[in-house]
Write an enzyme that holds these catalytic residues in place. Sequence first.
Site, PDB file in Angstrom:
ATOM      1  N   SER A 118       0.275  10.075  10.594  1.00  0.00           N
ATOM      2  CA  SER A 118       1.661   9.699  10.297  1.00  0.00           C
ATOM      3  C   SER A 118       2.572  10.917  10.317  1.00  0.00           C
ATOM      4  O   SER A 118       2.260  11.942   9.713  1.00  0.00           O
ATOM      5  CB  SER A 118       1.745   9.034   8.931  1.00  0.00           C
ATOM      6  OG  SER A 118       0.960   7.870   8.936  1.00  0.00           O
TER       7      SER A 118
ATOM      8  N   GLU B  27     -11.045  -5.466   8.868  1.00  0.00           N
ATOM      9  CA  GLU B  27     -10.419  -4.318   8.233  1.00  0.00           C
ATOM     10  C   GLU B  27     -10.961  -4.229   6.798  1.00  0.00           C
ATOM     11  O   GLU B  27     -10.843  -5.191   6.041  1.00  0.00           O
ATOM     12  CB  GLU B  27      -8.915  -4.574   8.231  1.00  0.00           C
ATOM     13  CG  GLU B  27      -8.093  -3.407   7.840  1.00  0.00           C
ATOM     14  CD  GLU B  27      -6.604  -3.709   7.984  1.00  0.00           C
ATOM     15  OE1 GLU B  27      -6.208  -4.883   7.948  1.00  0.00           O
ATOM     16  OE2 GLU B  27      -5.843  -2.743   8.109  1.00  0.00           O
TER      17      GLU B  27
ATOM     18  N   LYS C 238      12.162  -7.755   1.562  1.00  0.00           N
ATOM     19  CA  LYS C 238      11.265  -8.472   0.656  1.00  0.00           C
ATOM     20  C   LYS C 238      10.028  -7.601   0.438  1.00  0.00           C
ATOM     21  O   LYS C 238       9.141  -7.556   1.276  1.00  0.00           O
ATOM     22  CB  LYS C 238      10.861  -9.827   1.244  1.00  0.00           C
ATOM     23  CG  LYS C 238      10.230 -10.721   0.185  1.00  0.00           C
ATOM     24  CD  LYS C 238       9.062 -11.515   0.677  1.00  0.00           C
ATOM     25  CE  LYS C 238       7.773 -10.768   0.743  1.00  0.00           C
ATOM     26  NZ  LYS C 238       7.201 -10.237  -0.509  1.00  0.00           N
ATOM     27  N   PRO C 239       9.985  -6.898  -0.708  1.00  0.00           N
ATOM     28  CA  PRO C 239       8.808  -6.063  -0.965  1.00  0.00           C
ATOM     29  C   PRO C 239       7.617  -6.922  -1.363  1.00  0.00           C
ATOM     30  O   PRO C 239       7.779  -8.089  -1.729  1.00  0.00           O
ATOM     31  CB  PRO C 239       9.266  -5.184  -2.140  1.00  0.00           C
ATOM     32  CG  PRO C 239      10.322  -5.975  -2.841  1.00  0.00           C
ATOM     33  CD  PRO C 239      10.967  -6.867  -1.806  1.00  0.00           C
TER      34      PRO C 239
ATOM     35  N   ARG D 260      10.807   3.225   6.086  1.00  0.00           N
ATOM     36  CA  ARG D 260      10.535   3.318   7.529  1.00  0.00           C
ATOM     37  C   ARG D 260      11.275   2.210   8.284  1.00  0.00           C
ATOM     38  O   ARG D 260      11.471   2.305   9.499  1.00  0.00           O
ATOM     39  CB  ARG D 260       9.015   3.242   7.749  1.00  0.00           C
ATOM     40  CG  ARG D 260       8.546   3.883   9.014  1.00  0.00           C
ATOM     41  CD  ARG D 260       7.062   4.160   8.991  1.00  0.00           C
ATOM     42  NE  ARG D 260       6.257   2.974   9.149  1.00  0.00           N
ATOM     43  CZ  ARG D 260       4.918   2.986   9.271  1.00  0.00           C
ATOM     44  NH1 ARG D 260       4.272   4.152   9.241  1.00  0.00           N
ATOM     45  NH2 ARG D 260       4.236   1.887   9.413  1.00  0.00           N
TER      46      ARG D 260
ATOM     47  N   ARG E 164      -7.686   8.637   2.431  1.00  0.00           N
ATOM     48  CA  ARG E 164      -6.266   8.707   2.099  1.00  0.00           C
ATOM     49  C   ARG E 164      -5.840   7.335   1.594  1.00  0.00           C
ATOM     50  O   ARG E 164      -6.254   6.311   2.125  1.00  0.00           O
ATOM     51  CB  ARG E 164      -5.486   9.073   3.361  1.00  0.00           C
ATOM     52  CG  ARG E 164      -3.986   9.001   3.198  1.00  0.00           C
ATOM     53  CD  ARG E 164      -3.313   9.568   4.439  1.00  0.00           C
ATOM     54  NE  ARG E 164      -1.880   9.356   4.383  1.00  0.00           N
ATOM     55  CZ  ARG E 164      -1.242   8.434   5.101  1.00  0.00           C
ATOM     56  NH1 ARG E 164      -1.905   7.645   5.927  1.00  0.00           N
ATOM     57  NH2 ARG E 164       0.057   8.301   5.003  1.00  0.00           N
TER      58      ARG E 164
ATOM     59  N   GLU F 134       4.062  -4.456  12.484  1.00  0.00           N
ATOM     60  CA  GLU F 134       3.067  -3.400  12.192  1.00  0.00           C
ATOM     61  C   GLU F 134       1.931  -4.096  11.460  1.00  0.00           C
ATOM     62  O   GLU F 134       2.041  -4.378  10.266  1.00  0.00           O
ATOM     63  CB  GLU F 134       3.695  -2.319  11.301  1.00  0.00           C
ATOM     64  CG  GLU F 134       4.826  -1.553  11.952  1.00  0.00           C
ATOM     65  CD  GLU F 134       4.356  -0.558  12.989  1.00  0.00           C
ATOM     66  OE1 GLU F 134       3.135  -0.315  13.086  1.00  0.00           O
ATOM     67  OE2 GLU F 134       5.199  -0.039  13.726  1.00  0.00           O
TER      68      GLU F 134
ATOM     69  N   ASN G 128       0.799  -1.236   0.000  1.00  0.00           N
ATOM     70  CA  ASN G 128       0.000   0.000   0.000  1.00  0.00           C
ATOM     71  C   ASN G 128       0.828   1.281   0.000  1.00  0.00           C
ATOM     72  O   ASN G 128       0.387   2.298  -0.508  1.00  0.00           O
ATOM     73  CB  ASN G 128      -1.045  -0.018   1.125  1.00  0.00           C
ATOM     74  CG  ASN G 128      -0.452  -0.138   2.495  1.00  0.00           C
ATOM     75  OD1 ASN G 128       0.725  -0.479   2.655  1.00  0.00           O
ATOM     76  ND2 ASN G 128      -1.247   0.135   3.504  1.00  0.00           N
TER      77      ASN G 128
ATOM     78  N   CYS H 250      -3.579   1.099   6.825  1.00  0.00           N
ATOM     79  CA  CYS H 250      -3.838   0.420   8.097  1.00  0.00           C
ATOM     80  C   CYS H 250      -4.445   1.368   9.122  1.00  0.00           C
ATOM     81  O   CYS H 250      -5.104   0.950  10.055  1.00  0.00           O
ATOM     82  CB  CYS H 250      -2.550  -0.165   8.631  1.00  0.00           C
ATOM     83  SG  CYS H 250      -1.261   1.066   8.722  1.00  0.00           S
TER      84      CYS H 250
ATOM     85  N   GLY I 132       2.178  -5.686   7.571  1.00  0.00           N
ATOM     86  CA  GLY I 132       1.212  -6.425   6.760  1.00  0.00           C
ATOM     87  C   GLY I 132       0.060  -6.886   7.631  1.00  0.00           C
ATOM     88  O   GLY I 132      -0.215  -6.312   8.683  1.00  0.00           O
ATOM     89  N   SER I 133      -0.588  -7.937   7.197  1.00  0.00           N
ATOM     90  CA  SER I 133      -1.791  -8.388   7.893  1.00  0.00           C
ATOM     91  C   SER I 133      -1.460  -9.108   9.203  1.00  0.00           C
ATOM     92  O   SER I 133      -0.365  -9.669   9.361  1.00  0.00           O
ATOM     93  CB  SER I 133      -2.573  -9.328   6.976  1.00  0.00           C
ATOM     94  OG  SER I 133      -1.781 -10.451   6.680  1.00  0.00           O
TER      95      SER I 133
HETATM   96  P1  NAD Z   1      -0.036  -9.332   3.688  1.00  0.00           P
HETATM   97  O1  NAD Z   1       0.135  -9.688   5.112  1.00  0.00           O
HETATM   98  O2  NAD Z   1      -0.789 -10.235   2.815  1.00  0.00           O
HETATM   99  O3  NAD Z   1       1.372  -9.141   2.996  1.00  0.00           O
HETATM  100  C1  NAD Z   1       2.384  -8.310   3.532  1.00  0.00           C
HETATM  101  C2  NAD Z   1       3.731  -8.823   3.095  1.00  0.00           C
HETATM  102  O4  NAD Z   1       3.937 -10.120   3.636  1.00  0.00           O
HETATM  103  C3  NAD Z   1       3.905  -8.955   1.589  1.00  0.00           C
HETATM  104  O5  NAD Z   1       5.229  -8.623   1.259  1.00  0.00           O
HETATM  105  C4  NAD Z   1       3.658 -10.447   1.367  1.00  0.00           C
HETATM  106  O6  NAD Z   1       4.301 -10.929   0.205  1.00  0.00           O
HETATM  107  C5  NAD Z   1       4.288 -11.023   2.611  1.00  0.00           C
HETATM  108  N1  NAD Z   1       3.812 -12.363   2.984  1.00  0.00           N
HETATM  109  C6  NAD Z   1       2.603 -12.916   2.774  1.00  0.00           C
HETATM  110  N2  NAD Z   1       2.553 -14.154   3.291  1.00  0.00           N
HETATM  111  C7  NAD Z   1       3.764 -14.396   3.844  1.00  0.00           C
HETATM  112  C8  NAD Z   1       4.337 -15.508   4.549  1.00  0.00           C
HETATM  113  N3  NAD Z   1       3.639 -16.605   4.787  1.00  0.00           N
HETATM  114  N4  NAD Z   1       5.598 -15.395   4.978  1.00  0.00           N
HETATM  115  C9  NAD Z   1       6.304 -14.274   4.766  1.00  0.00           C
HETATM  116  N5  NAD Z   1       5.829 -13.193   4.112  1.00  0.00           N
HETATM  117  C10 NAD Z   1       4.564 -13.252   3.664  1.00  0.00           C
HETATM  118  O7  NAD Z   1      -0.666  -7.884   3.703  1.00  0.00           O
HETATM  119  P2  NAD Z   1      -1.031  -6.943   2.462  1.00  0.00           P
HETATM  120  O8  NAD Z   1      -2.338  -7.354   1.918  1.00  0.00           O
HETATM  121  O9  NAD Z   1       0.118  -6.835   1.525  1.00  0.00           O
HETATM  122  O10 NAD Z   1      -1.140  -5.538   3.209  1.00  0.00           O
HETATM  123  C11 NAD Z   1      -2.296  -5.161   3.857  1.00  0.00           C
HETATM  124  C12 NAD Z   1      -2.153  -5.343   5.358  1.00  0.00           C
HETATM  125  O11 NAD Z   1      -1.031  -4.630   5.839  1.00  0.00           O
HETATM  126  C13 NAD Z   1      -3.331  -4.788   6.086  1.00  0.00           C
HETATM  127  O12 NAD Z   1      -3.745  -5.681   7.103  1.00  0.00           O
HETATM  128  C14 NAD Z   1      -2.797  -3.510   6.711  1.00  0.00           C
HETATM  129  O13 NAD Z   1      -3.454  -3.097   7.870  1.00  0.00           O
HETATM  130  C15 NAD Z   1      -1.396  -3.878   6.990  1.00  0.00           C
HETATM  131  N6  NAD Z   1      -0.578  -2.676   7.130  1.00  0.00           N
HETATM  132  C16 NAD Z   1      -0.168  -2.334   8.388  1.00  0.00           C
HETATM  133  C17 NAD Z   1       0.583  -1.196   8.571  1.00  0.00           C
HETATM  134  C18 NAD Z   1       1.043  -0.814   9.946  1.00  0.00           C
HETATM  135  O14 NAD Z   1       1.943  -0.015  10.039  1.00  0.00           O
HETATM  136  N7  NAD Z   1       0.465  -1.343  11.000  1.00  0.00           N
HETATM  137  C19 NAD Z   1       0.930  -0.399   7.479  1.00  0.00           C
HETATM  138  C20 NAD Z   1       0.488  -0.770   6.208  1.00  0.00           C
HETATM  139  C21 NAD Z   1      -0.271  -1.932   6.050  1.00  0.00           C
END
Ligand code: NAD
Length: 480
Positions: free
Chosen positions: A445, A385, A178-179, A163, A282, A254, A155, A288, A232-233
């Site tokens: 932020s 979410e 790992k992006p 960060r 936004r 996070e 996102n 998140c 991520g999630s």
């Molecule tokens: P996601 O958890 O599916 O993926 C995030 C990252 O993890 C990606 O790079 C993905 O390739 C990787 N990933 C997925 N499965 C994995 C595994 N089994 N092992 C290792 N890496 C793995 O999340 P998303 O859909 O890309 O992003 C959305 C989520 O991110 C939302 O829940 C959002 O709230 C959260 N988020 C949190 C913050 C924060 O600062 N708290 C900021 C931005 C997004």
Amino acid sequence: MSNNAFIADPTMLRIGGRSITTDRTFTVVDPATGASIAEVADATPAHAIEALSVAADVQSDWAATPARARADILRRAWELVMQHSEQFARLITSEMGKPLAESYGEVTYGGEFLRWYAEEAVRINGRYAESPGGAGRILVTRQPVGTTLAITPWNFPLAMGTRKIAPALAAGCTVLIKPAAETPLTMLLLSEVFREAGLPDGVLSILPTSDAAALTAPLLSDSRLRKVTFTGSTAVGRTLLRGAAEHVLRTSMELGGNAPFIVFADADLEAALDGAMAAKMRNGGEACTAANRIYVERSVLDEFTDEFTDRMRALVVGPGDQPGTDLGPMITARQRQRVATLVDMTVAAGARIRTGGTVPEGPGYYYPPTVLTDTPEDALILREEIFGPVATIVAFDGEAAGVAAANNTPYGLAAYIYTGDIDRALRVSAAIEAGMVGVNRGILSDVAAPFGGIKESGLGRESGSEGIDEYLETKYVALR
Ligand code: NAD
């Protein structure tokens, strides 16, 4: 490097500053059209271990590099990002979809971590004390945690990377990043910035992959890795925490959010509407910190809802690079389907659609700005979410009920309060279970503020002076 653009070949992997050809690539698409924009090197678990070996080999040299030298590289990287802001912004819009103006905003915000941590790198302090019983002296020093794996979401393709990378490098840690597979191009471009800024070989590797779980597993099982930092999630965060247990890694998480946005009847309603639009829309709601549940005190509910709906309806939906666009496409067809299903389920449960709510025809993963009211208290949309351009407005009666509703979630990332009463603002801020509270502000932020959540929204803090602590170990030296 030319003045106008970096030439980054995305089919090459960047391992410790070297470019490597891989057997396989994966496709990155433009969410505004669904068309392919690049083939990207697909890193394998073997590449990950190679990157870890390179990072571990140079870890002690990087840790011993004078802080001023580390700071100068970060500062130079910030200057380069700013010089190339147009290239970064266009790339972010093409792989992630957000309007160009928001991408420029992300370049400024994401770039700022490089400058801020250039300034923090030279201020890593310890302390000295005397044992109260007179037995000895206490020296406390801070040392880099060591080689760090950073995993980021799609996102904010630049900011979620910088960060983590900036404080880690400032602290003296080597980094593998790992992006997200949807948006790897921005990090590949950033690797060109670091090369140009003079980052020594081995200190930073970029590992785009189509199989994140496979790539991550051998890294977590290798004791040379000392830290994993993830955005991520919550579901993936839990998996990584389990994996991190094997070698008792330092972790920063996070994770997901479910932010309440509470409008009290004594609030400045215009300001609350501005704040709600910002907090909800936004990044197209794909943030998140996005307002997930808008609670409005009953006496101002109708006025707020009518005006908010008008503002949502007036938003211009279109490709991010088209002038005048307010809302770009969602990231993938799958994410759009998830949001569409959530809206359909809410309507089936009795909610009313004020605007939006239908998937448009045509290419691109668009979903319209949508407002739902009369949502039943137990609806899934209030627990999950949303991560899209959908607002749910719910009435509440009195402060205690508002706070109770807001806290009724396992998440605890961001919360927003609008009120004209300072006592109430402080009281409710204290009672809200969240790592961050916006008082009469819809955007939280800030590079200088600690970003992060409590409960199932995460562990640790990013940005601010707290952010560098996540990459430092405390060492106590007992002196006679
Ligand atoms: P996601 O958890 O599916 O993926 C995030 C990252 O993890 C990606 O790079 C993905 O390739 C990787 N990933 C997925 N499965 C994995 C595994 N089994 N092992 C290792 N890496 C793995 O999340 P998303 O859909 O890309 O992003 C959305 C989520 O991110 C939302 O829940 C959002 O709230 C959260 N988020 C949190 C913050 C924060 O600062 N708290 C900021 C931005 C997004």
